[in-house]
Design an enzyme around this catalytic site. Structure first.
Site, mmCIF file in Angstrom:
data_model
loop_
_atom_site.group_PDB
_atom_site.id
_atom_site.type_symbol
_atom_site.label_atom_id
_atom_site.label_comp_id
_atom_site.label_asym_id
_atom_site.label_seq_id
_atom_site.Cartn_x
_atom_site.Cartn_y
_atom_site.Cartn_z
ATOM 1 C CB ALA A 92 1.386 0.500 6.650
ATOM 2 N NE ARG B 158 9.363 6.056 8.883
ATOM 3 C CZ ARG B 158 8.502 5.706 7.943
ATOM 4 N NH1 ARG B 158 8.756 4.677 7.151
ATOM 5 N NH2 ARG B 158 7.375 6.375 7.796
ATOM 6 C CG HIS C 58 10.878 -2.241 5.283
ATOM 7 N ND1 HIS C 58 9.511 -2.160 5.197
ATOM 8 C CD2 HIS C 58 11.142 -3.404 5.937
ATOM 9 C CE1 HIS C 58 8.967 -3.208 5.780
ATOM 10 N NE2 HIS C 58 9.934 -3.991 6.242
ATOM 11 N N PRO D 294 0.801 -1.227 0.000
ATOM 12 C CG PRO D 294 -0.039 -1.034 2.157
ATOM 13 C CD PRO D 294 0.581 -2.024 1.210
ATOM 14 C CG ASN D 295 -0.291 4.376 1.168
ATOM 15 O OD1 ASN D 295 -1.197 4.941 0.559
ATOM 16 N ND2 ASN D 295 -0.464 3.849 2.366
ATOM 17 C CG ASN E 192 8.318 -1.887 0.602
ATOM 18 O OD1 ASN E 192 7.693 -1.934 1.670
ATOM 19 N ND2 ASN E 192 8.954 -0.805 0.210
ATOM 20 C CE1 TYR F 144 8.335 5.062 3.400
ATOM 21 C CE2 TYR F 144 6.972 7.043 3.398
ATOM 22 C CZ TYR F 144 7.275 5.800 3.919
ATOM 23 O OH TYR F 144 6.540 5.296 4.945
ATOM 24 N NE ARG G 99 4.016 7.062 0.679
ATOM 25 C CZ ARG G 99 3.939 6.160 1.628
ATOM 26 N NH1 ARG G 99 3.180 6.357 2.667
ATOM 27 N NH2 ARG G 99 4.619 5.038 1.565
ATOM 28 C CD GLU H 185 10.201 -7.414 6.627
ATOM 29 O OE1 GLU H 185 10.588 -8.444 7.211
ATOM 30 O OE2 GLU H 185 9.660 -6.475 7.217
#
Lengths: 158, 145
Positions: A86, A116, A109, A19-20, A83, A32, A27, A107
């Site tokens: 969230a 964070r 990121h 997502p996103n 990835n 990012y 954004r 995995e």
């Protein structure tokens, strides 16, 4: 050295964005980076070509769609670069989907999730993945692809 | 030529002789050889050290500035509780990449937290000895992507 490309059958991998990630470059570029998902995919594609493997790309904002896609990777791809965005931090369904797929998953990121918010420090999917790479921007994906391709970078065994 | 320091923490000198189902068969020397070969390919230099002592790792990190361009650290068990090491990494002003041979998230709960990760550029865990090589790729690439 690039054994995967030398065996006649080209291994095929899936790169999955959650997502996103379709909003990358648009954004929160402070976290990012300015790269779009499409330009990251182009880098991964180029790296795959170098390594003698083929890749396909998938992005979905939906948890269910991601689960379905990963399930359908079973027996079809040699590995998945994931990835999960969230969903990483709370999706038991995604975790179960990875387990059920019986495909090695790495995995990745973009950001260092440990720098964070505390809720991002836990990954529900990490225990069922081969391993985790985070913090290197778009390059996390490149490292992840190299990690998935077992035959590469193994000088200690030769 | 960029130069990187590679530090392996406590018990890493026993690689290949203990818990080989988790850590694999190769020795630390094998890892160091692999790193050297990869460094040659990348056109960078590496210096590899191993310490069982927390203080010695801190000494090594404190003297890294000015001599190296970045650090790869596999702190072993210290990753999960050494605030002194965390402070040393935070203070050294060089990019640091944390690596683990095993997938720490698939193991005991106390291994799921690294107190070093928040002061590192990033983390690579779970790919056996390859974790180190990927970390070298990552450090060599920093600033160019």
């Amino acid at each position: 050295m690039l054994a995967a490309g030398g065996r006649g059958i080209m291994k095929h991998y899936a790169v999955v964005h959650g997502p996103n990630l379709n909003m990358l470059g648009k954004r929160e570029v402070g976290i990012y980076g300015g790269r779009t998902m499409e330009s990251i995919n182009a880098d991964v594609e180029a790296e795959a070509r170098k390594l003698g493997v083929s890749v396909e790309f998938y992005q979905s904002n939906g948890e269910g769609e991601l689960v379905t896609f990963i399930q359908q990777c079973r027996g079809r791809v040699a590995g998945i670069l994931l990835n999960a965005g969230a969903y990483t931090h709370y999706s038991v369904a995604l975790r179960d989907g990875i387990s059920a797929a019986s495909v090695p998953v790495v995995e990745v990121h973009i950001s260092n999730i440990y720098k964070r918010e505390a809720f991002r420090h836990v990954s529900f999917i990490a225990p069922v993945c081969l391993g985790q790479i985070c913090g290197f921007g778009a390059y996390s994906y490149i490292l992840g692809l190299r990690a998935l391709i077992e035959e590469r970078l193994d000088p200690w065994t030769s | 030529m960029k130069s990187f320091l590679v530090i392996s923490g406590p018990n890493m000198n026993l690689l290949g002789t203990r818990k080989t189902s988790i850590y694999g068969e190769g020795s630390l020397e094998d890892i160091h050889r692999g790193l050297q070969a990869r460094a040659d390919e990348l056109g960078v230099a590496v210096e590899c050290r191993q310490f069982n002592g927390e203080g010695e790792i801190i000494d090594s990190l404190q003297s890294a500035l000015g001599r190296f361009d970045g650090v790869i650290i596999n702190a072993g068990a210290l990753a999960h509780y050494s605030y002194a090491l965390r402070s040393a990494i935070g203070a050294m002003l060089l990019p640091c990449v944390e690596v683990f041979i095993s997938n720490v998230h698939a193991r005991e709960e106390f291994r799921h937290t690294s107190v070093l990760a928040p002061v590192c550029v990033g983390v690579i865990a779970g790919f056996g000895k390859k974790s180190y090589l990927l970390a070298l790729d990552a450090l060599a690439n920093l600033g160019s992507a």
